[in-house]
Design an enzyme around this catalytic site. Structure first.
Site, PDB file in Angstrom:
ATOM      1  N   ILE A  39      34.382  64.999  16.413  1.00 44.41           N
ATOM      2  CA  ILE A  39      34.218  64.813  14.960  1.00 44.41           C
ATOM      3  C   ILE A  39      34.602  66.083  14.213  1.00 44.41           C
ATOM      4  CG2 ILE A  39      32.337  63.175  15.333  1.00 44.41           C
ATOM      5  CD1 ILE A  39      30.386  65.337  14.329  1.00 44.41           C
TER       6      ILE A  39
ATOM      7  N   TYR B 261      46.284  73.304   7.002  1.00 43.05           N
ATOM      8  CA  TYR B 261      45.106  73.098   7.864  1.00 43.05           C
ATOM      9  C   TYR B 261      43.899  73.901   7.340  1.00 43.05           C
ATOM     10  CZ  TYR B 261      42.867  71.479  12.138  1.00 43.05           C
ATOM     11  OH  TYR B 261      42.030  70.856  13.043  1.00 43.05           O
TER      12      TYR B 261
ATOM     13  N   LYS C 108      37.687  75.337  13.239  1.00 42.18           N
ATOM     14  CA  LYS C 108      38.068  75.157  14.656  1.00 42.18           C
ATOM     15  C   LYS C 108      37.942  76.475  15.421  1.00 42.18           C
ATOM     16  CE  LYS C 108      39.111  70.751  14.750  1.00 42.18           C
ATOM     17  NZ  LYS C 108      38.068  69.823  15.228  1.00 42.18           N
TER      18      LYS C 108
HETATM   19  N1  LIG Z   1      44.425  63.990  14.963  1.00 44.41           N
HETATM   20  C1  LIG Z   1      44.849  65.220  15.203  1.00 44.41           C
HETATM   21  O1  LIG Z   1      45.993  65.602  14.953  1.00 44.41           O
HETATM   22  C2  LIG Z   1      43.903  66.188  15.854  1.00 44.41           C
HETATM   23  C3  LIG Z   1      44.437  67.269  16.580  1.00 44.41           C
HETATM   24  C4  LIG Z   1      43.557  68.143  17.239  1.00 44.41           C
HETATM   25  C5  LIG Z   1      42.193  67.947  17.140  1.00 44.41           C
HETATM   26  N2  LIG Z   1      41.706  66.880  16.410  1.00 44.41           N
HETATM   27  C6  LIG Z   1      40.250  66.717  16.360  1.00 44.41           C
HETATM   28  O2  LIG Z   1      39.895  65.551  17.055  1.00 44.41           O
HETATM   29  C7  LIG Z   1      38.596  65.143  16.625  1.00 44.41           C
HETATM   30  C8  LIG Z   1      38.618  63.656  16.328  1.00 44.41           C
HETATM   31  O3  LIG Z   1      39.456  63.400  15.218  1.00 44.41           O
HETATM   32  P1  LIG Z   1      40.542  62.239  15.214  1.00 44.41           P
HETATM   33  O4  LIG Z   1      41.854  62.878  14.967  1.00 44.41           O
HETATM   34  O5  LIG Z   1      40.352  61.357  16.384  1.00 44.41           O
HETATM   35  O6  LIG Z   1      40.221  61.473  13.850  1.00 44.41           O
HETATM   36  P2  LIG Z   1      39.215  60.250  13.535  1.00 44.41           P
HETATM   37  O7  LIG Z   1      39.227  60.173  12.042  1.00 44.41           O
HETATM   38  O8  LIG Z   1      39.599  59.055  14.280  1.00 44.41           O
HETATM   39  O9  LIG Z   1      37.818  60.797  14.064  1.00 44.41           O
HETATM   40  C9  LIG Z   1      37.023  61.700  13.338  1.00 44.41           C
HETATM   41  C10 LIG Z   1      35.605  61.234  13.515  1.00 44.41           C
HETATM   42  O10 LIG Z   1      34.696  62.155  12.884  1.00 44.41           O
HETATM   43  C11 LIG Z   1      33.618  61.375  12.442  1.00 44.41           C
HETATM   44  N3  LIG Z   1      32.767  62.107  11.497  1.00 44.41           N
HETATM   45  C12 LIG Z   1      33.135  62.766  10.375  1.00 44.41           C
HETATM   46  N4  LIG Z   1      32.027  63.266   9.759  1.00 44.41           N
HETATM   47  C13 LIG Z   1      30.962  62.905  10.530  1.00 44.41           C
HETATM   48  C14 LIG Z   1      29.558  63.094  10.438  1.00 44.41           C
HETATM   49  N5  LIG Z   1      29.002  63.754   9.412  1.00 44.41           N
HETATM   50  N6  LIG Z   1      28.761  62.580  11.405  1.00 44.41           N
HETATM   51  C15 LIG Z   1      29.278  61.893  12.438  1.00 44.41           C
HETATM   52  N7  LIG Z   1      30.606  61.660  12.590  1.00 44.41           N
HETATM   53  C16 LIG Z   1      31.426  62.173  11.638  1.00 44.41           C
HETATM   54  C17 LIG Z   1      34.300  60.162  11.804  1.00 44.41           C
HETATM   55  O11 LIG Z   1      33.381  59.122  11.618  1.00 44.41           O
HETATM   56  C18 LIG Z   1      35.347  59.861  12.856  1.00 44.41           C
HETATM   57  O12 LIG Z   1      34.833  58.967  13.824  1.00 44.41           O
HETATM   58  C19 LIG Z   1      38.272  66.007  15.421  1.00 44.41           C
HETATM   59  O13 LIG Z   1      37.474  67.098  15.832  1.00 44.41           O
HETATM   60  C20 LIG Z   1      39.646  66.505  14.991  1.00 44.41           C
HETATM   61  O14 LIG Z   1      39.588  67.691  14.238  1.00 44.41           O
HETATM   62  C21 LIG Z   1      42.532  66.008  15.787  1.00 44.41           C
END
Ligand SMILES: NC(=O)c1ccc[n+]([C@@H]2O[C@H](COP(=O)([O-])OP(=O)(O)OC[C@H]3O[C@@H](n4cnc5c(N)ncnc54)[C@H](O)[C@@H]3O)[C@@H](O)[C@H]2O)c1
Length: 259
Positions: free
Chosen positions: A95, A159, A166
């Site tokens: 998240i 970002y 991060k």
């Molecule tokens: N998509 C990318 O390019 C990318 C790259 C590297 C890392 N990430 C990281 O991967 C992780 C998942 O993100 P994603 O890309 O799968 O997007 P996503 O939007 O599918 O998932 C993000 C999740 O965070 C949850 N969230 C946000 N605030 C919250 C809260 N207060 N309580 C509980 N849950 C909460 C949302 O409900 C969602 O399920 C994150 O940490 C993101 O920063 C994403």
């Protein structure tokens, strides 16, 4: 026989079928794990997450509301898991949140205090908070992962405050690893390449980031969710028993290239 046979854990962060957490669950389930899930509070959120869990083929899932900005919610989820199952083996923290108005190129220095603080809270602090409650349930040792991104290490246009959060998440990983190691609990991060998820679309210029990685990364392609899912399952499994405190890049090699 899967390498996660007999292992049970909590996955936080499925929003839909594009979420990293969805792909991680898919890999863990394929390898025999029992997965418990949370959703953001509210009927609409629950329905959406339940649809994704259905798509994973999990019958009668364990699914509870969790807003990670609430200490009470975090405590309640782990308390219930303790009462119902007694013990868990893994935790997935997938998240992050920052107000998208401030995830635009050229809008970092002006980030308001409350936007900065909220990004740090939800995207970094909650890993420590969840680890604190998960660790007592990991009575047979355990493994946890969180999801990071290259913007923790280098300044990536747009970002912004999320990169700062991060960096804090990666440092949190190392301090948790140090503290929980003697209980045989391993704490790592997967730094995923860009993937078109709901959260990612909040980052201004995300399409350009995808194009750049495809051109410059050694593998000449962007990653798929399953690339991260499989690495995450490995880190959570006994196959990675000697690894802790690490940030593992699953980014087609992008972070290794200078130009
Ligand atoms: N998509 C990318 O390019 C990318 C790259 C590297 C890392 N990430 C990281 O991967 C992780 C998942 O993100 P994603 O890309 O799968 O997007 P996503 O939007 O599918 O998932 C993000 C999740 O965070 C949850 N969230 C946000 N605030 C919250 C809260 N207060 N309580 C509980 N849950 C909460 C949302 O409900 C969602 O399920 C994150 O940490 C993101 O920063 C994403």
């Amino acid at each position: 026989m899967g390498f996660m046979d007999g292992k049970r854990g909590l996955i936080v962060g499925i929003a839909n079928e594009r979420s990293f957490a969805y792909s991680i669950a898919e890999s863990l389930l394929r390898e025999g794990a029992e997965c418990l899930f949370t959703h953001l509070p509210g009927d609409k959120m629950e329905r959406r997450v339940r649809r994704s869990i259905d798509a994973l083929g999990v019958e009668d899932p364990w699914l509870r509301p969790l807003d990670a900005s609430s200490d009470e919610d975090i405590e309640a989820v782990f308390k219930t898991i303790g009462e119902e199952f007694g013990q868990i083996d893994f935790l997935v923290h997938s998240i992050a949140y920052a107000d998208k108005d401030w995830l635009q190129p050229g809008r970092f220095a002006a980030t308001p205090r409350e936007v900065f603080t909220q990004a740090m809270d939800i995207s970094a602090y909650t890993y420590a908070a969840m680890a604190h409650h998960a660790a007592p349930l990991m009575t047979e040792g355990g493994s946890m992962i969180a999801l990071s991104y290259y913007g923790a290490e280098k300044a990536v246009p747009g970002y912004n405050v999320m990169g700062v959060a991060k960096a804090a998440l990666e440092a949190t990983t190392r301090y948790l690893a140090l503290e929980l190691g003697e209980k045989n609990i391993r704490v790592n991060c997967v730094s995923g390449g860009p993937l078109r998820t709901m959260s990612a679309m909040a980052v201004g210029g995300f399409g350009e980031i995808l194009d750049w990685v495809e051109q410059k990364a050694p593998l000449k392609r962007n990653i798929e969710g399953s690339d991260v899912g499989d690495c995450a399952a490995f880190l959570l499994s006994p196959l990675a028993n000697g690894m802790t405190g690490q940030v593992i890049y699953v980014d087609s090699g992008f972070a290794t290239v200078g130009l």
